[in-house]
Design a protein around this motif. Structure first.
Motif, PDB file in Angstrom:
ATOM      1  N   GLY A 175       0.790  -1.226   0.000  1.00 44.61           N
ATOM      2  CA  GLY A 175       0.000   0.000   0.000  1.00 44.61           C
ATOM      3  C   GLY A 175       0.816   1.267   0.000  1.00 44.61           C
ATOM      4  N   SER A 176       2.120   1.161  -0.252  1.00 48.07           N
ATOM      5  CA  SER A 176       2.983   2.334  -0.221  1.00 48.07           C
ATOM      6  C   SER A 176       4.067   2.176  -1.275  1.00 48.07           C
ATOM      7  CB  SER A 176       3.619   2.509   1.165  1.00 48.07           C
ATOM      8  OG  SER A 176       4.606   3.517   1.150  1.00 48.07           O
ATOM      9  N   ILE A 177       4.625   3.324  -1.709  1.00 43.72           N
ATOM     10  CA  ILE A 177       5.750   3.262  -2.636  1.00 43.72           C
ATOM     11  C   ILE A 177       7.068   3.134  -1.880  1.00 43.72           C
ATOM     12  CG2 ILE A 177       4.538   4.612  -4.383  1.00 43.72           C
ATOM     13  CD1 ILE A 177       6.152   7.019  -3.543  1.00 43.72           C
ATOM     14  N   ASN A 178       6.997   3.125  -0.556  1.00 44.19           N
ATOM     15  CA  ASN A 178       8.206   2.992   0.266  1.00 44.19           C
ATOM     16  C   ASN A 178       8.683   1.547   0.262  1.00 44.19           C
ATOM     17  OD1 ASN A 178      10.263   3.698   1.906  1.00 44.19           O
ATOM     18  ND2 ASN A 178       9.009   4.352   3.631  1.00 44.19           N
ATOM     19  N   THR A 179       9.975   1.367   0.448  1.00 42.23           N
ATOM     20  CA  THR A 179      10.562   0.032   0.487  1.00 42.23           C
ATOM     21  C   THR A 179      11.379  -0.133   1.760  1.00 42.23           C
ATOM     22  OG1 THR A 179      12.553   0.716  -0.705  1.00 42.23           O
ATOM     23  CG2 THR A 179      10.694  -0.056  -2.029  1.00 42.23           C
ATOM     24  N   TYR A 180      11.728  -1.365   2.055  1.00 43.02           N
ATOM     25  CA  TYR A 180      12.601  -1.675   3.175  1.00 43.02           C
ATOM     26  C   TYR A 180      13.481  -2.844   2.776  1.00 43.02           C
ATOM     27  CZ  TYR A 180       9.569  -5.681   4.162  1.00 43.02           C
ATOM     28  OH  TYR A 180       8.874  -6.857   4.067  1.00 43.02           O
ATOM     29  N   GLN A 181      14.458  -3.139   3.612  1.00 43.30           N
ATOM     30  CA  GLN A 181      15.388  -4.230   3.333  1.00 43.30           C
ATOM     31  C   GLN A 181      15.360  -5.240   4.464  1.00 43.30           C
ATOM     32  OE1 GLN A 181      19.191  -2.220   2.750  1.00 43.30           O
ATOM     33  NE2 GLN A 181      18.967  -2.334   0.532  1.00 43.30           N
ATOM     34  N   VAL A 182      15.463  -6.510   4.094  1.00 41.87           N
ATOM     35  CA  VAL A 182      15.739  -7.567   5.058  1.00 41.87           C
ATOM     36  C   VAL A 182      17.244  -7.823   4.981  1.00 41.87           C
ATOM     37  CG1 VAL A 182      15.328  -9.947   5.737  1.00 41.87           C
ATOM     38  CG2 VAL A 182      13.451  -8.569   4.827  1.00 41.87           C
ATOM     39  N   ARG A 183      17.911  -7.719   6.116  1.00 40.99           N
ATOM     40  CA  ARG A 183      19.371  -7.702   6.135  1.00 40.99           C
ATOM     41  C   ARG A 183      19.902  -8.830   7.014  1.00 40.99           C
ATOM     42  NH1 ARG A 183      21.367  -1.953   7.382  1.00 40.99           N
ATOM     43  NH2 ARG A 183      20.368  -1.768   5.333  1.00 40.99           N
ATOM     44  N   ALA A 184      20.802  -9.580   6.456  1.00 42.76           N
ATOM     45  CA  ALA A 184      21.488 -10.633   7.218  1.00 42.76           C
ATOM     46  C   ALA A 184      22.889 -10.129   7.538  1.00 42.76           C
ATOM     47  CB  ALA A 184      21.542 -11.929   6.417  1.00 42.76           C
ATOM     48  N   GLN A 185      23.136  -9.887   8.814  1.00 43.63           N
ATOM     49  CA  GLN A 185      24.422  -9.317   9.226  1.00 43.63           C
ATOM     50  C   GLN A 185      24.776  -9.793  10.624  1.00 43.63           C
ATOM     51  OE1 GLN A 185      24.466  -5.021   9.227  1.00 43.63           O
ATOM     52  NE2 GLN A 185      26.496  -4.874  10.145  1.00 43.63           N
ATOM     53  N   ASP A 186      26.058 -10.026  10.835  1.00 47.17           N
ATOM     54  CA  ASP A 186      26.550 -10.426  12.148  1.00 47.17           C
ATOM     55  C   ASP A 186      26.711  -9.164  13.012  1.00 47.17           C
ATOM     56  OD1 ASP A 186      27.709 -11.499  14.365  1.00 47.17           O
ATOM     57  OD2 ASP A 186      29.543 -12.202  13.361  1.00 47.17           O
ATOM     58  N   PRO A 187      25.946  -9.011  14.091  1.00 45.47           N
ATOM     59  CA  PRO A 187      26.070  -7.800  14.927  1.00 45.47           C
ATOM     60  C   PRO A 187      27.451  -7.630  15.528  1.00 45.47           C
ATOM     61  CG  PRO A 187      24.081  -9.048  15.460  1.00 45.47           C
ATOM     62  CD  PRO A 187      24.914  -9.922  14.581  1.00 45.47           C
ATOM     63  N   HIS A 188      28.201  -8.727  15.616  1.00 45.16           N
ATOM     64  CA  HIS A 188      29.539  -8.665  16.204  1.00 45.16           C
ATOM     65  C   HIS A 188      30.621  -8.890  15.151  1.00 45.16           C
ATOM     66  CE1 HIS A 188      27.348  -8.816  19.962  1.00 45.16           C
ATOM     67  NE2 HIS A 188      26.775  -9.968  19.595  1.00 45.16           N
ATOM     68  N   GLY A 189      30.303  -8.539  13.890  1.00 43.64           N
ATOM     69  CA  GLY A 189      31.254  -8.712  12.806  1.00 43.64           C
ATOM     70  C   GLY A 189      32.471  -7.827  12.976  1.00 43.64           C
ATOM     71  N   PRO A 190      33.532  -8.106  12.249  1.00 43.35           N
ATOM     72  CA  PRO A 190      34.788  -7.375  12.449  1.00 43.35           C
ATOM     73  C   PRO A 190      34.725  -5.902  12.026  1.00 43.35           C
ATOM     74  CG  PRO A 190      34.956  -8.868  10.580  1.00 43.35           C
ATOM     75  CD  PRO A 190      33.663  -9.179  11.256  1.00 43.35           C
ATOM     76  N   TYR A 191      33.826  -5.559  11.086  1.00 46.57           N
ATOM     77  CA  TYR A 191      33.805  -4.179  10.572  1.00 46.57           C
ATOM     78  C   TYR A 191      32.438  -3.505  10.669  1.00 46.57           C
ATOM     79  CZ  TYR A 191      38.186  -5.710   8.452  1.00 46.57           C
ATOM     80  OH  TYR A 191      39.448  -6.204   8.254  1.00 46.57           O
ATOM     81  N   GLY A 192      31.368  -4.242  10.725  1.00 51.09           N
ATOM     82  CA  GLY A 192      30.041  -3.653  10.621  1.00 51.09           C
ATOM     83  C   GLY A 192      29.382  -3.268  11.924  1.00 51.09           C
ATOM     84  N   GLN A 193      30.075  -3.388  13.063  1.00 46.62           N
ATOM     85  CA  GLN A 193      29.428  -3.082  14.346  1.00 46.62           C
ATOM     86  C   GLN A 193      28.943  -1.638  14.445  1.00 46.62           C
ATOM     87  OE1 GLN A 193      31.381  -4.583  17.905  1.00 46.62           O
ATOM     88  NE2 GLN A 193      32.501  -6.108  16.719  1.00 46.62           N
TER      89      GLN A 193
END
Length: 842
Positions: free
Chosen positions: A118-136
């Protein structure tokens, strides 16, 4: 026979010893200065308040300026490189393995995009390690916990609101049921709406991001996928820290100039006490130390109070700034080098302001000091010649800056020229007061006394005049330069669109990607048109105008700034959208424009067969502009039509259908650049965000109103800045100047002068200072701008500033501001001072 002494005689003082009292004397004098500050701190509230406000404003302003832009590592976490791959791709696994082999640790983030129903807005489903070496740094937990299993998910607060989710809810998404176990966010971008799942739980990712540290080494086979951190931001000397530092230096200079009067009045009030100190054997150094120590105490106190006030203001404003900047900001994420410089300059400004009164007070004879009478005014003839010399040097430096790479490569020379120009104004200010007193010899008694006092007490009135002139000088430079720049109708400047306008561009449109490959087919253009009309319908707009371009552009056959901006076709739909009838322009016109003055410019060329200047043409080529027949029309017929929109990206200039047919140009679906959408009210940030997402899904881009202000906005705000600053300095300085003439007021009151005379004196003082400061600042501003434009033909030369004079704003500065100062002085001088009837005792 022997003799003895009951006491040891005092050792004689040596010439190399401490005959001037040494450290104990300086300690005693410093303690007296501290007691003086504690006793008369109310009389120093002006300087103390100015320093406090300046330090606090610098801390808050610098913090806001440096923290508003997104972080330099946004999207990279702590990594130095990022590789982005589109999925599905059969080579994806081998490419990620190659990065792991070359660089060791990597952080893999998988994304899959979905549309909100019902909207033109989008979102993402993201698979990521919360304790990864760079993405914290790209993940933070608001509440709950991170997902750890196959049936768990954490969502952002915006996504939870859209789907009505909370911790513990079961979310059916993409055919999978997951339990919401937490609320998360991306600290580097609060606009990032996503749902976080555990690594390996995303079945069909559409984009893979790999974070790693390549240490500057990029494998050739993967170079097109890799982006180093900071590559999207350009290093610029004019950054928030530089601007904050420049504003701090100028502000502290103005405060120092105003504070000179305050410390002079303080020294004059304590003239008898300082004379008594000198009569008891104190040296000139000790007497100077009293005033300097008092200045240091005021500076330190103001710096501490400003630091406390600035930190408190920053802590209070930081949450609001996070919401407007759309990223988290640390509590102590301050530009500490700017803060330290502010504290240092606060003390330096106060000591600098106290230095001149401290030197002047030591030159007063002891008998004169004990009598409490001010010394005779110093001659100022010596300051006129150095001031004029510095004015000439500033003119030369501004010209040197203007000739450096068309004015774009002389920032250091420009800054040096501005410093020299400010010094010239400071040196010329006392000389102007002396001239003003001579010109007022035949004026009424109250005006003549006011002008005489300005010259007599120019130790403080001269610094106040210099501060007023510097504020006006800055305002005039901004106004004159802005008027000249915005008046150029070729290289058009200003807002790109109105607040209710939005342009949807095709991939090959003038605002699109201009990527390689063939132009979209007619079917693709039709599909994009349907999508553009759908975006317009979602925005509540019915006015959608197709923007069509021909293979043509304009060129001015002279050196300097040249044509910029789109050239659209004057289709009947576009003309009708803006209420333009065929009878409003000549049938033989080739170009329709709203740019004022464009029709009067000679040596214009209409190039066709190419959308850009040919070899040897344009402002980067040699000074030859050939116009070959068959690809160029010299001096096309240009007609001004004011009904066209004025935005730099809007269809402000059109090529008529007459020119299209005469030159044999082709139009059609291949020439469609986009669609202009106009709504009934200004677009909101949510509407713009949704429209951008919808356009992006169709491989199109949008353009909305930018933050570029209009010429009138810049000039008006510069005028307001100059006037408010000048009036504030006058309000702080006139009272100090008139307090030194209290004895004259007592004499006038004794001879029967009424309150009207007192009003006239104050009004004349304020008006004379205001007019002289406005005149000196305007002259200084034009000297700087004339020097810069004189050597910069690219910006129009001297003619650019003398043909686009902001007359109204200059009249407001030169006439309105002095009148306002005089009226304010008249109104607020009605109350009789408490000590008018008696001589204050020391």
């Amino acid at each position: 026979m022997s003799t003895a002494l009951r006491e040891r005689p005092a050792a004689p003082a040596h010439s190399t010893g401490t005959g001037n009292g040494g450290v104990p004397a300086r300690r005693a004098v410093t303690r007296w200065a501290w007691r003086l500050f504690r006793r008369e701190w109310r009389q120093q509230l002006l300087v103390l308040g100015l320093i406090t406000v300046a330090v606090a404003a610098t801390i808050i302003g610098a913090a806001v300026a440096t923290n508003t832009p997104p972080p330099a590592n946004a999207g990279f976490g702590t990594a130095q490189e990022m590789a982005t791959f589109q999925a599905p791709d059969p080579h994806l696994a081998s490419q990620i393995a190659e990065l792991q082999r070359l660089f060791g640790r990597v952080d893999v983030i998988e994304n899959q995009s979905f549309a909100i129903p019902g909207s033109i807005n989008t979102y993402q489903v993201r698979a990521q390690d919360p304790h990864g070496p760079y993405g914290q740094p790209m993940l933070s937990l608001v509440s709950g916990h991170f997902p750890t299993g196959a049936g768990q998910v954490a969502v952002t607060s915006g996504l939870a609101s859209d789907f009505g989710l909370r911790i513990g809810s079961v979310w059916h998404q993409g055919g999978t049921a997951r339990t919401v176990v937490g609320i998360v966010q991306n600290p580097q971008s609060l606009l990032d709406e996503f749902a976080l799942v555990a690594p390996g739980q995303l079945r069909n990712p559409t984009q893979i991001t790999v974070l790693f540290d390549g240490h500057g080494h990029t494998p050739a086979a993967l170079a097109k996928y890799i982006t180093p951190v900071g590559s999207q931001t350009q290093a610029n000397v004019i950054n928030p820290k530089t601007i904050s530092t420049a504003g701090l230096v100028v502000g502290m200079l103005l405060i120092a100039l105003v504070a000179v009067g305050g410390f002079t009045v303080l020294a004059q009030r304590r003239l008898r006490s300082l004379g008594m100190l000198a009569s008891m054997g104190a040296t000139d150094r000790h007497v100077r130390l009293v005033v300097l120590a008092n200045g240091a105490v005021v500076g330190i106190a103001g710096a501490i109070l400003g630091l406390v006030l600035g930190l408190a203001g920053w802590f209070a404003y930081r949450p609001a700034l996070e919401q407007s900047a759309h990223h988290l900001i640390g509590m102590f994420a301050l530009p500490w080098e700017v803060v330290g410089l502010a504290l240092l300059l606060a003390v330096a400004a106060a000591v600098f302001a106290a230095w001149r009164p401290a030197r002047a007070i030591t030159k007063v004879p002891i008998v004169t000091a004990l009598s409490g009478r001010p010394g005779p005014p110093r001659q100022v003839r010596r300051s006129a010649i150095p001031g004029l010399i510095m004015l000439v040097i500033a003119f030369i430096l501004f010209g040197w800056s203007g000739s450096s790479d068309n004015g774009n490569g002389g920032i250091e020379k420009l800054a040096l020229g501005l410093v020299v120009l400010i010094v010239a104004v400071i040196l010329l200010a006392p000389f102007c007061l002396a001239i003003l007193a001579r010109l007022g010899k035949r004026s009424p008694i109250s005006v003549r006394l006011a002008l005489r006092d300005l010259s007599r007490y120019r130790a403080r009135s001269g610094s106040a005049l210099a501060a007023i002139s510097i504020g006006i000088l800055i305002a005039v430079i901004i106004s004159v330069a802005s008027a000249a720049r915005y008046a150029n109708v070729l290289d058009y400047a200003g807002p790109n669109l109105a607040s209710n306008q939005l342009i949807v561009y095709t991939p090959n449109g003038q605002g699109g990607g201009h990527g390689p490959g063939a132009a979209p087919s007619a079917a693709a253009i039709q599909s994009m048109s349907v999508k553009a009309h759908k975006i317009a319908a979602d925005l509540g707009a019915r006015d959608v105008v197709e923007l069509e371009s021909a293979d043509a552009t304009l060129l001015h056959a002279e050196t300097g700034r040249n044509w910029s901006g789109p050239l659209y076709v004057a289709t009947p739909q576009l003309l009708h959208a803006f209420g333009i009838k065929d009878s409003q322009f000549s049938p033989a016109a080739d170009i329709l424009t709203m740019r004022p003055g464009l029709s009067g410019i000679s040596k214009m060329q209409l190039l066709y067969g190419t959308k850009g200047p040919g070899p040897g043409q344009g402002r980067t080529g040699p000074d030859s502009f050939p116009c070959p027949k068959g690809s160029c029309l010299a001096n096309p017929s240009i007609q001004e039509v004011s009904a066209l929109p004025s935005g730099t990206s809007a269809p402000n200039t059109l090529i008529t259908e007459h020119a299209i047919h005469t030159l044999g140009l082709q139009t059609g679906p291949a020439g469609v650049d986009g669609w202009l959408i106009q709504t009934a009210s200004p677009l909101t940030s949510t509407q713009i965000h949704n429209a951008r997402l919808a356009a992006g899904a169709a491989n199109m881009t949008i353009e909305t109103r930018s933050s570029v202000p209009t010429s009138a906005t810049i000039i008006d705000w510069a005028t307001v800045f100059g006037i408010v600053l000048a009036l504030a300095i006058l309000a702080m300085s006139v009272g100090l100047i008139r307090s030194e003439a209290a004895s004259d007021l007592r004499t006038l009151a004794a001879t029967g002068a009424s309150g009207r005379t007192r009003r006239n004196l104050t009004a004349a003082t304020a008006g004379a200072l205001g007019f002289t400061g406005a005149l000196l600042g305007t002259v200084g501003g034009y000297v700087g701008t004339a020097g810069w434009f004189r050597t910069n033909p690219f910006s129009g030369g001297l003619g650019a500033i003398f043909t686009t004079v902001p007359v109204t704003n200059l009249l407001i500065i030169l006439v309105g501001m002095p009148l306002a100062a005089a009226v304010g002085g008249w109104i607020f001088a009605g109350r009789q001072p408490r000590d008018l009837g008696h001589q204050p005792l020391e």
